[in-house]
Design a protein around this motif. Structure first.
Motif, PDB file in Angstrom:
ATOM      1  N   PRO A  49       0.841  -1.196   0.000  1.00  0.00           N
ATOM      2  CA  PRO A  49       0.000   0.000   0.000  1.00  0.00           C
ATOM      3  C   PRO A  49       0.879   1.249   0.000  1.00  0.00           C
ATOM      4  O   PRO A  49       2.013   1.209   0.497  1.00  0.00           O
ATOM      5  CB  PRO A  49      -0.796  -0.112   1.302  1.00  0.00           C
ATOM      6  CG  PRO A  49       0.027  -0.974   2.181  1.00  0.00           C
ATOM      7  CD  PRO A  49       0.834  -1.879   1.295  1.00  0.00           C
ATOM      8  N   GLU A  50       0.352   2.303  -0.582  1.00  0.00           N
ATOM      9  CA  GLU A  50       1.103   3.563  -0.522  1.00  0.00           C
ATOM     10  C   GLU A  50       1.190   4.064   0.920  1.00  0.00           C
ATOM     11  O   GLU A  50       0.516   3.546   1.806  1.00  0.00           O
ATOM     12  CB  GLU A  50       0.405   4.618  -1.385  1.00  0.00           C
ATOM     13  CG  GLU A  50      -1.000   4.966  -0.906  1.00  0.00           C
ATOM     14  CD  GLU A  50      -1.605   6.137  -1.655  1.00  0.00           C
ATOM     15  OE1 GLU A  50      -0.880   7.082  -1.955  1.00  0.00           O
ATOM     16  OE2 GLU A  50      -2.812   6.084  -1.939  1.00  0.00           O
ATOM     17  N   GLU A  51       2.058   5.053   1.111  1.00  0.00           N
ATOM     18  CA  GLU A  51       2.182   5.760   2.395  1.00  0.00           C
ATOM     19  C   GLU A  51       2.628   4.846   3.534  1.00  0.00           C
ATOM     20  O   GLU A  51       2.307   5.087   4.693  1.00  0.00           O
ATOM     21  CB  GLU A  51       0.863   6.456   2.779  1.00  0.00           C
ATOM     22  CG  GLU A  51       0.179   7.257   1.672  1.00  0.00           C
ATOM     23  CD  GLU A  51       0.894   8.565   1.356  1.00  0.00           C
ATOM     24  OE1 GLU A  51       1.928   8.851   1.993  1.00  0.00           O
ATOM     25  OE2 GLU A  51       0.426   9.281   0.438  1.00  0.00           O
ATOM     26  N   MET A  52       3.376   3.782   3.209  1.00  0.00           N
ATOM     27  CA  MET A  52       3.898   2.944   4.287  1.00  0.00           C
ATOM     28  C   MET A  52       5.028   3.665   5.004  1.00  0.00           C
ATOM     29  O   MET A  52       5.725   4.499   4.431  1.00  0.00           O
ATOM     30  CB  MET A  52       4.412   1.616   3.728  1.00  0.00           C
ATOM     31  CG  MET A  52       3.303   0.652   3.360  1.00  0.00           C
ATOM     32  SD  MET A  52       3.969  -0.900   2.717  1.00  0.00           S
ATOM     33  CE  MET A  52       4.505  -1.682   4.229  1.00  0.00           C
ATOM     34  N   GLN A 101      11.645   6.108   1.477  1.00  0.00           N
ATOM     35  CA  GLN A 101      11.025   7.427   1.378  1.00  0.00           C
ATOM     36  C   GLN A 101       9.523   7.256   1.238  1.00  0.00           C
ATOM     37  O   GLN A 101       9.043   6.171   0.944  1.00  0.00           O
ATOM     38  CB  GLN A 101      11.555   8.196   0.157  1.00  0.00           C
ATOM     39  CG  GLN A 101      12.940   8.771   0.360  1.00  0.00           C
ATOM     40  CD  GLN A 101      13.295   9.752  -0.751  1.00  0.00           C
ATOM     41  OE1 GLN A 101      12.413  10.292  -1.413  1.00  0.00           O
ATOM     42  NE2 GLN A 101      14.566   9.961  -0.962  1.00  0.00           N
ATOM     43  N   ARG A 102       8.843   8.358   1.415  1.00  0.00           N
ATOM     44  CA  ARG A 102       7.398   8.314   1.255  1.00  0.00           C
ATOM     45  C   ARG A 102       7.051   7.829  -0.159  1.00  0.00           C
ATOM     46  O   ARG A 102       7.574   8.338  -1.143  1.00  0.00           O
ATOM     47  CB  ARG A 102       6.819   9.716   1.473  1.00  0.00           C
ATOM     48  CG  ARG A 102       5.302   9.737   1.351  1.00  0.00           C
ATOM     49  CD  ARG A 102       4.750  11.150   1.375  1.00  0.00           C
ATOM     50  NE  ARG A 102       3.302  11.117   1.174  1.00  0.00           N
ATOM     51  CZ  ARG A 102       2.595  12.140   0.729  1.00  0.00           C
ATOM     52  NH1 ARG A 102       3.186  13.291   0.459  1.00  0.00           N
ATOM     53  NH2 ARG A 102       1.290  12.026   0.570  1.00  0.00           N
ATOM     54  N   ILE A 103       6.168   6.830  -0.250  1.00  0.00           N
ATOM     55  CA  ILE A 103       5.686   6.356  -1.545  1.00  0.00           C
ATOM     56  C   ILE A 103       4.224   6.784  -1.661  1.00  0.00           C
ATOM     57  O   ILE A 103       3.333   6.195  -1.062  1.00  0.00           O
ATOM     58  CB  ILE A 103       5.832   4.832  -1.690  1.00  0.00           C
ATOM     59  CG1 ILE A 103       7.320   4.451  -1.598  1.00  0.00           C
ATOM     60  CG2 ILE A 103       5.246   4.353  -3.013  1.00  0.00           C
ATOM     61  CD1 ILE A 103       7.589   2.960  -1.719  1.00  0.00           C
ATOM     62  N   ASP A 104       4.031   7.855  -2.410  1.00  0.00           N
ATOM     63  CA  ASP A 104       2.706   8.443  -2.572  1.00  0.00           C
ATOM     64  C   ASP A 104       2.181   8.059  -3.949  1.00  0.00           C
ATOM     65  O   ASP A 104       2.680   8.539  -4.967  1.00  0.00           O
ATOM     66  CB  ASP A 104       2.814   9.968  -2.430  1.00  0.00           C
ATOM     67  CG  ASP A 104       1.477  10.651  -2.626  1.00  0.00           C
ATOM     68  OD1 ASP A 104       0.435   9.955  -2.619  1.00  0.00           O
ATOM     69  OD2 ASP A 104       1.467  11.887  -2.782  1.00  0.00           O
ATOM     70  N   ARG A 105       1.191   7.181  -3.988  1.00  0.00           N
ATOM     71  CA  ARG A 105       0.672   6.710  -5.276  1.00  0.00           C
ATOM     72  C   ARG A 105       0.249   7.849  -6.180  1.00  0.00           C
ATOM     73  O   ARG A 105       0.406   7.796  -7.394  1.00  0.00           O
ATOM     74  CB  ARG A 105      -0.529   5.778  -5.042  1.00  0.00           C
ATOM     75  CG  ARG A 105      -0.952   4.964  -6.257  1.00  0.00           C
ATOM     76  CD  ARG A 105      -2.405   4.543  -6.136  1.00  0.00           C
ATOM     77  NE  ARG A 105      -3.267   5.700  -6.188  1.00  0.00           N
ATOM     78  CZ  ARG A 105      -3.753   6.225  -7.321  1.00  0.00           C
ATOM     79  NH1 ARG A 105      -3.476   5.666  -8.464  1.00  0.00           N
ATOM     80  NH2 ARG A 105      -4.509   7.313  -7.308  1.00  0.00           N
ATOM     81  N   GLU A 106      -0.292   8.919  -5.575  1.00  0.00           N
ATOM     82  CA  GLU A 106      -0.811  10.021  -6.384  1.00  0.00           C
ATOM     83  C   GLU A 106       0.311  10.828  -7.053  1.00  0.00           C
ATOM     84  O   GLU A 106       0.065  11.616  -7.953  1.00  0.00           O
ATOM     85  CB  GLU A 106      -1.673  10.951  -5.532  1.00  0.00           C
ATOM     86  CG  GLU A 106      -3.037  10.377  -5.193  1.00  0.00           C
ATOM     87  CD  GLU A 106      -2.994   9.216  -4.227  1.00  0.00           C
ATOM     88  OE1 GLU A 106      -2.253   9.315  -3.226  1.00  0.00           O
ATOM     89  OE2 GLU A 106      -3.669   8.205  -4.464  1.00  0.00           O
ATOM     90  N   GLU A 107       1.533  10.643  -6.572  1.00  0.00           N
ATOM     91  CA  GLU A 107       2.657  11.375  -7.153  1.00  0.00           C
ATOM     92  C   GLU A 107       3.503  10.497  -8.073  1.00  0.00           C
ATOM     93  O   GLU A 107       4.422  10.975  -8.713  1.00  0.00           O
ATOM     94  CB  GLU A 107       3.559  11.919  -6.033  1.00  0.00           C
ATOM     95  CG  GLU A 107       2.908  13.007  -5.200  1.00  0.00           C
ATOM     96  CD  GLU A 107       2.681  14.281  -6.006  1.00  0.00           C
ATOM     97  OE1 GLU A 107       3.528  14.594  -6.856  1.00  0.00           O
ATOM     98  OE2 GLU A 107       1.647  14.932  -5.785  1.00  0.00           O
ATOM     99  N   ASN A 138      -7.079   5.361   0.691  1.00  0.00           N
ATOM    100  CA  ASN A 138      -7.944   6.542   0.589  1.00  0.00           C
ATOM    101  C   ASN A 138      -7.392   7.660   1.467  1.00  0.00           C
ATOM    102  O   ASN A 138      -7.772   7.799   2.623  1.00  0.00           O
ATOM    103  CB  ASN A 138      -9.380   6.189   1.003  1.00  0.00           C
ATOM    104  CG  ASN A 138     -10.347   7.317   0.714  1.00  0.00           C
ATOM    105  OD1 ASN A 138     -10.166   8.064  -0.263  1.00  0.00           O
ATOM    106  ND2 ASN A 138     -11.356   7.476   1.554  1.00  0.00           N
ATOM    107  N   ASP A 139      -6.498   8.441   0.899  1.00  0.00           N
ATOM    108  CA  ASP A 139      -5.862   9.505   1.682  1.00  0.00           C
ATOM    109  C   ASP A 139      -6.089  10.885   1.063  1.00  0.00           C
ATOM    110  O   ASP A 139      -5.389  11.836   1.399  1.00  0.00           O
ATOM    111  CB  ASP A 139      -4.360   9.230   1.873  1.00  0.00           C
ATOM    112  CG  ASP A 139      -3.620   9.052   0.555  1.00  0.00           C
ATOM    113  OD1 ASP A 139      -4.276   8.927  -0.492  1.00  0.00           O
ATOM    114  OD2 ASP A 139      -2.382   9.041   0.581  1.00  0.00           O
ATOM    115  N   ASN A 140      -7.075  10.971   0.163  1.00  0.00           N
ATOM    116  CA  ASN A 140      -7.417  12.271  -0.429  1.00  0.00           C
ATOM    117  C   ASN A 140      -8.926  12.470  -0.451  1.00  0.00           C
ATOM    118  O   ASN A 140      -9.653  11.573  -0.895  1.00  0.00           O
ATOM    119  CB  ASN A 140      -6.886  12.360  -1.865  1.00  0.00           C
ATOM    120  CG  ASN A 140      -5.377  12.378  -1.907  1.00  0.00           C
ATOM    121  OD1 ASN A 140      -4.749  13.396  -1.667  1.00  0.00           O
ATOM    122  ND2 ASN A 140      -4.789  11.219  -2.176  1.00  0.00           N
ATOM    123  N   PRO A 141      -9.406  13.603   0.005  1.00  0.00           N
ATOM    124  CA  PRO A 141     -10.848  13.876  -0.063  1.00  0.00           C
ATOM    125  C   PRO A 141     -11.223  14.374  -1.455  1.00  0.00           C
ATOM    126  O   PRO A 141     -10.369  14.869  -2.197  1.00  0.00           O
ATOM    127  CB  PRO A 141     -11.031  14.997   0.967  1.00  0.00           C
ATOM    128  CG  PRO A 141      -9.726  15.727   0.942  1.00  0.00           C
ATOM    129  CD  PRO A 141      -8.665  14.697   0.642  1.00  0.00           C
TER     130      PRO A 141
HETATM  131 CA   LIG Z   1      -1.111   9.302  -1.238  1.00  0.00          CA
END
Ligand SMILES: [Ca+2]
Ligand SMILES: [Ca+2]
Ligand SMILES: [Ca+2]
Ligand SMILES: [Ca+2]
Length: 268
Positions: A49-52, A101-107, A138-141
């Motif tokens: 999952p992202e944001e681990m 590092q932060r793994i942000d799927r949206e980026e 689900n980390d974005n509204p």
């Molecule tokens: Ca994210």
């Protein structure tokens, strides 16, 4: 859900540098492992999952290469970033590939490449692709383009007339980005009774006749909620301005009529 995953970019490389024979051993191991691996013939993949958190284990590279961690260490295996950021690091003591590092799927998007090369001159290298599938969280509204919308509509329009279409965006994926619209409970119930919204499309329709002479302005709150668990919700304000139509006959107020019907003396 495979379709909800994106590949991570920028690419990273697990660069195995050692003597040529050992390199071929590694590649052979790759190939053996690949044919035996349930996922693919020419590569293997990790799913996370992202944001681990930093330091989270993505997978054990040594194990998946069919090597002892000590062999990986002896061959000086390491992770090399091809992009500006190194998302993963290799713990050669354990063989674990770790989040660095932060793994942000949206980026992020697309591929991870694993390269094995040797230190000979000229160098021989072979690229094997390891795919890291980043599962959406689900980390974005949902977000509306504007916090407030103004719309004009003529009075006396039939029920079901389209007033406007509201649209929110959600940068997550799949269900986490699926948006449902509804009129917020913050809206006055009398105002709510004049309008309905399609929960899927955000189209706002009239559900009663507007009468300019009764009320010329309605303000309501519309919410967009995503399908995540837990869900995020965002609201915007909608001002509906009613425009006048010539739907009232003139009324004689003076002199007061002493004969004639009551109808002609009423306001309408
Ligand atoms: Ca994210
Ligand atoms: Ca997300
Ligand atoms: Ca979302
Ligand atoms: Ca009117």
């Amino acid at each position: 859900m495979l379709e909800s995953w994106l590949f991570v970019s920028p690419p990273i490389c697990v660069l195995c540098m050692d003597q040529r024979l050992q390199l071929y051993d590694i590649l052979e191991d790759f190939n053996k492992m690949s044919t035996a691996h349930p996922f693919a013939k020419a590569w293997f993949r990790y799913v996370l999952p992202e944001e681990m958190k930093r330091g989270s284990v993505i997978g054990n590279v040594a194990l998946d290469l069919g090597l002892q961690a000590s062999e990986l260490q002896a061959r000086r295996a390491r992770v090399v970033a091809e992009g500006t950021s190194q998302l993963c690091e290799l713990d050669t003591a354990s063989g674990n590939l770790l989040v660095s590092q932060r793994i942000d799927r949206e980026e992020l998007c697309y591929n991870i490449t694993v390269t094995a090369t040797d230190s000979g001159s000229p160098s021989l290298s072979s690229v094997k692709v390891i795919t890291i599938l980043v599962n959406d969280v689900n980390d974005n509204p949902p977000t509306f383009t504007h916090s407030q919308y103004n719309v004009n509509i003529l009075e006396n329009q039939p029920m079901g007339t389209l007033v406007m279409k509201l649209e929110a965006q959600d940068s997550d994926d799949g269900t986490n980005a699926k948006i449902f619209y509804h009129i917020s409970r913050e809206t006055n119930s009398e105002v709510s009774s004049f309008l309905t919204i399609n929960p899927d499309t955000g189209e706002l329709f009239t559900s009663r006749l507007f009468d300019y002479e009764q009320s010329a302005h309605f303000q309501m709150k519309v919410a967009a909620r995503d399908g995540g668990d837990p869900a995020f919700s965002t609201t915007c304000t909608v001002n509906v301005f009613i425009q006048d139509q010539n739907d009232n006959a003139p009324v004689i107020l003076y002199p007061v009529q002493t004969s004639g019907s009551q109808e002609c003396c009423s306001r309408r």
